[in-house]
Motif scaffolding. Structure first.
Motif, PDB file in Angstrom:
ATOM      1  N   LEU A   1       1.504 -13.929  21.900  1.00  0.00           N
ATOM      2  CA  LEU A   1       1.984 -13.632  20.899  1.00  0.00           C
ATOM      3  C   LEU A   1       3.326 -12.771  20.912  1.00  0.00           C
ATOM      4  N   LEU A   2       4.597 -13.048  20.777  1.00  0.00           N
ATOM      5  CA  LEU A   2       5.773 -12.568  20.627  1.00  0.00           C
ATOM      6  C   LEU A   2       6.134 -11.581  19.723  1.00  0.00           C
ATOM      7  N   SER A   3       5.688 -11.530  18.422  1.00  0.00           N
ATOM      8  CA  SER A   3       5.635 -10.500  17.299  1.00  0.00           C
ATOM      9  C   SER A   3       4.708 -10.707  16.101  1.00  0.00           C
TER      10      SER A   3
ATOM     11  N   PRO B   1       0.907  -1.130   0.013  1.00  0.00           N
ATOM     12  CA  PRO B   1       0.046   0.053  -0.197  1.00  0.00           C
ATOM     13  C   PRO B   1       0.813   1.089   0.031  1.00  0.00           C
ATOM     14  N   PHE B   2       0.317   2.538  -0.732  1.00  0.00           N
ATOM     15  CA  PHE B   2       0.979   3.583  -0.803  1.00  0.00           C
ATOM     16  C   PHE B   2       1.490   3.987   0.782  1.00  0.00           C
ATOM     17  N   GLY B   3       0.820   3.872   1.711  1.00  0.00           N
ATOM     18  CA  GLY B   3       0.908   4.291   3.114  1.00  0.00           C
ATOM     19  C   GLY B   3       2.309   3.720   3.698  1.00  0.00           C
ATOM     20  N   PHE B   4       2.499   2.531   3.138  1.00  0.00           N
ATOM     21  CA  PHE B   4       3.656   1.802   3.776  1.00  0.00           C
ATOM     22  C   PHE B   4       4.993   2.609   3.650  1.00  0.00           C
ATOM     23  N   LEU B   5       4.953   3.462   2.516  1.00  0.00           N
ATOM     24  CA  LEU B   5       6.010   4.157   2.299  1.00  0.00           C
ATOM     25  C   LEU B   5       6.453   5.434   3.071  1.00  0.00           C
ATOM     26  N   PHE B   6       5.456   5.473   4.321  1.00  0.00           N
ATOM     27  CA  PHE B   6       5.487   6.585   5.009  1.00  0.00           C
ATOM     28  C   PHE B   6       5.631   6.028   6.711  1.00  0.00           C
ATOM     29  N   ASP B   7       5.373   4.753   6.648  1.00  0.00           N
ATOM     30  CA  ASP B   7       5.217   4.189   7.819  1.00  0.00           C
ATOM     31  C   ASP B   7       6.733   4.304   8.516  1.00  0.00           C
ATOM     32  N   THR B   8       6.586   4.211   9.672  1.00  0.00           N
ATOM     33  CA  THR B   8       7.712   4.235  10.633  1.00  0.00           C
ATOM     34  C   THR B   8       8.175   2.935  10.772  1.00  0.00           C
ATOM     35  N   ALA B   9       9.346   2.387  10.716  1.00  0.00           N
ATOM     36  CA  ALA B   9       9.802   0.911  11.137  1.00  0.00           C
ATOM     37  C   ALA B   9       9.738   0.542  12.313  1.00  0.00           C
ATOM     38  N   PRO B  10       9.212  -0.644  12.564  1.00  0.00           N
ATOM     39  CA  PRO B  10       9.002  -0.962  13.958  1.00  0.00           C
ATOM     40  C   PRO B  10      10.344  -0.936  14.530  1.00  0.00           C
ATOM     41  N   PRO B  11      10.342  -0.923  16.106  1.00  0.00           N
ATOM     42  CA  PRO B  11      11.468  -1.038  16.711  1.00  0.00           C
ATOM     43  C   PRO B  11      12.545  -1.944  16.211  1.00  0.00           C
ATOM     44  N   GLU B  12      13.745  -1.656  16.285  1.00  0.00           N
ATOM     45  CA  GLU B  12      14.767  -2.702  15.735  1.00  0.00           C
ATOM     46  C   GLU B  12      14.840  -3.907  16.897  1.00  0.00           C
ATOM     47  N   LEU B  13      14.788  -3.210  18.159  1.00  0.00           N
ATOM     48  CA  LEU B  13      15.062  -4.305  19.355  1.00  0.00           C
ATOM     49  C   LEU B  13      13.703  -4.499  19.891  1.00  0.00           C
ATOM     50  N   THR B  14      13.535  -5.695  20.311  1.00  0.00           N
ATOM     51  CA  THR B  14      12.298  -6.212  21.171  1.00  0.00           C
ATOM     52  C   THR B  14      12.748  -7.117  21.851  1.00  0.00           C
ATOM     53  N   LEU B  15      12.412  -6.816  23.194  1.00  0.00           N
ATOM     54  CA  LEU B  15      12.626  -7.976  24.404  1.00  0.00           C
ATOM     55  C   LEU B  15      11.363  -8.540  25.003  1.00  0.00           C
ATOM     56  N   VAL B  16      11.180  -9.783  25.004  1.00  0.00           N
ATOM     57  CA  VAL B  16       9.839 -10.382  25.514  1.00  0.00           C
ATOM     58  C   VAL B  16      10.446 -11.296  26.666  1.00  0.00           C
ATOM     59  N   ARG B  17      10.513 -10.985  27.908  1.00  0.00           N
ATOM     60  CA  ARG B  17      10.980 -12.051  28.921  1.00  0.00           C
ATOM     61  C   ARG B  17       9.992 -13.136  29.209  1.00  0.00           C
ATOM     62  N   ALA B  18      10.536 -13.961  29.674  1.00  0.00           N
ATOM     63  CA  ALA B  18       9.737 -15.396  29.880  1.00  0.00           C
ATOM     64  C   ALA B  18       8.477 -14.661  30.925  1.00  0.00           C
ATOM     65  N   GLY B  19       7.251 -15.139  30.642  1.00  0.00           N
ATOM     66  CA  GLY B  19       6.189 -14.652  31.556  1.00  0.00           C
ATOM     67  C   GLY B  19       5.555 -13.265  30.970  1.00  0.00           C
ATOM     68  N   GLU B  20       5.802 -12.827  29.974  1.00  0.00           N
ATOM     69  CA  GLU B  20       5.501 -11.478  29.489  1.00  0.00           C
ATOM     70  C   GLU B  20       4.887 -11.745  28.145  1.00  0.00           C
ATOM     71  N   GLY B  21       4.401 -10.669  27.510  1.00  0.00           N
ATOM     72  CA  GLY B  21       3.955 -10.658  25.979  1.00  0.00           C
ATOM     73  C   GLY B  21       2.516 -10.646  25.879  1.00  0.00           C
ATOM     74  N   THR B  22       1.897 -10.630  24.744  1.00  0.00           N
ATOM     75  CA  THR B  22       0.588 -10.571  24.617  1.00  0.00           C
ATOM     76  C   THR B  22       0.026 -12.072  24.632  1.00  0.00           C
ATOM     77  N   PRO B  23      -0.886 -12.217  25.455  1.00  0.00           N
ATOM     78  CA  PRO B  23      -1.536 -13.575  25.856  1.00  0.00           C
ATOM     79  C   PRO B  23      -2.738 -13.633  24.696  1.00  0.00           C
ATOM     80  N   ILE B  24      -2.878 -14.840  24.332  1.00  0.00           N
ATOM     81  CA  ILE B  24      -3.740 -15.368  23.333  1.00  0.00           C
ATOM     82  C   ILE B  24      -4.781 -16.396  23.944  1.00  0.00           C
TER      83      ILE B  24
END
Length: 182
Positions: A95-97, A61-84
């Motif tokens: 969900l880790l990423s 999509p055209f908008g992708f050319l203006f999106d900021t990149a996701p953070p280059e570093l992501t740390l998810v420790r055991a017991g953390e994260g988005t539960p599903i």
């Protein structure tokens, strides 16, 4: 961040994801290679038509050319994260990423317990699942051909058929990458 800087970052990111050289992208977009090179260097003042040609050639999509990149570093420790949550089972999935713009993959951690089976319905045609066992033992894969896996085992299988995840030890921790078709 200036618009040209956003465009430069997005152009590099999306071209890399598409696996295209500057020359190949220039040919697809009907642009000069030097124009693309300047844009990736954060120089120039591209017209809307130029950006539409690039987005079309990259199939984003055209908008992708203006999106900021996701953070280059992501740390998810055991017991953390988005539960599903999972209906009907005690499966703990995190969900880790999720895939960044233009990506077609998600990464999860599954915590399984003995006696629990997760029956998964078929995903969209062309979906592939990649499972790596971190600890314990599990039976994983298409319902008609599951495999027994132990620590360090990796198994790739089609996710577009009904499949299962079952702990065959007291506990099992699995990492799952789901790769979706374009």
């Amino acid at each position: 961040m200036t618009p040209i800087t956003l465009i430069a970052r997005a152009l590099k990111r999306e071209r890399s994801k598409a696996g295209l050289s500057l020359s190949a992208l220039a040919e697809r977009a009907g642009l000069a290679k030097s124009t693309l090179s300047q844009l990736e260097a954060g120089q120039g003042n591209p017209s809307i038509e130029t950006l539409w040609a690039i987005a079309s050639a990259l199939d984003v999509p055209f908008g992708f050319l203006f999106d900021t990149a996701p953070p280059e570093l992501t740390l998810v420790r055991a017991g953390e994260g988005t539960p599903i949550s999972s209906e009907g089972t005690d499966l703990k999935a995190v969900l880790l990423s999720n895939g960044p713009p233009g990506s077609r993959r998600d990464l999860y951690r599954f915590d399984l317990v003995a006696g629990m089976t997760r029956d998964a319905a078929a995903h969209p045609q062309g979906t592939m699942e990649h499972v790596l066992v971190a600890s314990g033992r599990a039976r994983v894969g298409p319902k008609d051909a599951p495999e027994e896996l132990g620590p360090g085992d990796y198994f790739r299988f089609p996710g577009d058929v009904a499949h299962i995840y079952e702990a065959i030890s007291a506990e099992a921790v699995l990492f799952l990458a789901m790769e979706f078709p374009r």
